[in-house]
Scaffold this active site. Sequence first.
Site, PDB file in Angstrom:
ATOM      1  N   LEU A  74     -38.138 -32.762   0.275  1.00 26.06           N
ATOM      2  CA  LEU A  74     -37.185 -32.153   1.206  1.00 26.06           C
ATOM      3  C   LEU A  74     -37.498 -32.452   2.672  1.00 26.06           C
ATOM      4  O   LEU A  74     -37.640 -31.539   3.505  1.00 26.06           O
ATOM      5  CB  LEU A  74     -37.121 -30.631   0.994  1.00 26.06           C
ATOM      6  CG  LEU A  74     -36.677 -30.151  -0.376  1.00 26.06           C
ATOM      7  CD1 LEU A  74     -36.678 -28.631  -0.429  1.00 26.06           C
ATOM      8  CD2 LEU A  74     -35.302 -30.688  -0.742  1.00 26.06           C
ATOM      9  N   ASN A 128     -30.023 -23.881  -2.786  1.00 24.63           N
ATOM     10  CA  ASN A 128     -30.778 -24.766  -3.674  1.00 24.63           C
ATOM     11  C   ASN A 128     -31.828 -23.949  -4.426  1.00 24.63           C
ATOM     12  O   ASN A 128     -33.005 -23.938  -4.081  1.00 24.63           O
ATOM     13  CB  ASN A 128     -31.425 -25.895  -2.876  1.00 24.63           C
ATOM     14  CG  ASN A 128     -32.046 -26.956  -3.774  1.00 24.63           C
ATOM     15  OD1 ASN A 128     -32.065 -26.814  -4.990  1.00 24.63           O
ATOM     16  ND2 ASN A 128     -32.556 -28.001  -3.164  1.00 24.63           N
ATOM     17  N   CYS A 131     -35.277 -25.629  -6.148  1.00 27.59           N
ATOM     18  CA  CYS A 131     -36.377 -26.294  -5.445  1.00 27.59           C
ATOM     19  C   CYS A 131     -37.671 -25.515  -5.678  1.00 27.59           C
ATOM     20  O   CYS A 131     -37.656 -24.318  -5.940  1.00 27.59           O
ATOM     21  CB  CYS A 131     -36.079 -26.381  -3.947  1.00 27.59           C
ATOM     22  SG  CYS A 131     -36.091 -24.814  -3.079  1.00 27.59           S
ATOM     23  N   GLY A 269     -23.764 -38.683  -6.127  1.00 28.16           N
ATOM     24  CA  GLY A 269     -25.057 -38.779  -5.467  1.00 28.16           C
ATOM     25  C   GLY A 269     -25.705 -40.131  -5.545  1.00 28.16           C
ATOM     26  O   GLY A 269     -25.503 -40.990  -4.691  1.00 28.16           O
ATOM     27  N   THR A 270     -26.466 -40.378  -6.597  1.00 26.73           N
ATOM     28  CA  THR A 270     -27.299 -41.572  -6.694  1.00 26.73           C
ATOM     29  C   THR A 270     -26.508 -42.867  -6.550  1.00 26.73           C
ATOM     30  O   THR A 270     -27.001 -43.842  -5.971  1.00 26.73           O
ATOM     31  CB  THR A 270     -28.062 -41.566  -8.033  1.00 26.73           C
ATOM     32  OG1 THR A 270     -28.859 -40.380  -8.098  1.00 26.73           O
ATOM     33  CG2 THR A 270     -28.984 -42.762  -8.153  1.00 26.73           C
TER      34      THR A 270
END
Length: 338
Positions: A74, A128, A131, A269-270
């Site tokens: 992060l 989130n 995490c 995303g990816t």
Amino acid sequence: MSDRLRTALGPLDLSAPLLTAAGCAGTGRELAAFFELSKLGAFVTPSVTLRPRAGRPTPRVTEAPSALLTAMGLPGPGIEGFLDRDLPWLAEQDVPVVVSIAGDSAEEFGELAARLRGAPGVAAIEVNVACPNVEDRGRMFSRHPRSAASVVRAARAGAAPGTPVLAKLAPDAADLANVALACVDAGADGLTLINTVEGTAIDTTTLRPTLTGVSGGLSGPAIRPIALRCVYQVHAALPDVPIVGVGGVTSGLDALEFLLAGASAVGVGTTLFHDPGAVPRILRELDEALAARRLGRVADAVGLAHKPAGYAPPLAGIDVPPPAAPAEPAGELKETLP
């Protein structure tokens, strides 16, 4: 953009069902070089923390079969840097901004949400919950209903009234539907499913783990079946709760799968790492896929895979006549019937 693509996440109206996945689109400036961000339903920021973070030491990225394994830690400028430099620019881009937040305790999540009160351009907050956190010995809040709920409750209390709060969950909870329910009961307006899947890679030359953090988050097409299972499972348990489906989306048909499983919107995303201009293409493909199936809007596709066999969805722009009455048996055959 086609009206067919409009959708909603609870009170949040979106012109398109495609969002970026947190951490996969930089600050937005990088992606804007390839297409106008206004084509997105919403831009989701990298997870913002209270203080600046450098992230984990390198190597923190490695390839895996049909996937990427990352252990970024992060990295980011912290909430003050985000409010000073990143959010003002995003607020000018004619796109709803969903701010992802991450912390090491429930109190930090609450403080982050409070710092976003009144900030320009914030359409929603994504918590989130998946995490690592210090309070629970490095585990993730989202693995336990009680800890997940405590984080969402703190963020809800800190957020401005009326600001939607989404809880982002990981797939490795023993009972994901129960965690999702706890988050909704604690004030989440919707859910983001899923975060990355925990994984490890070993370097067969050095004979050591490839990543300095040993384990990392697996993303990309390899995790799409897992993400679809999670969306399907949670939608079955909580059919009225809006879901953003995330995991391995590379095409319009991939996005359609998530809608059919129960998502109202889809995160990309990816795939943006190797195809940063993918969003307009995926939206076009999704629009064509909906039209080919005579689905007039995104909402007509949401959860369709849960319908019983033989269910016919509304057909866009088509008047379907009522079924004709059964024909009377003719002549001699009619007379022989009992």
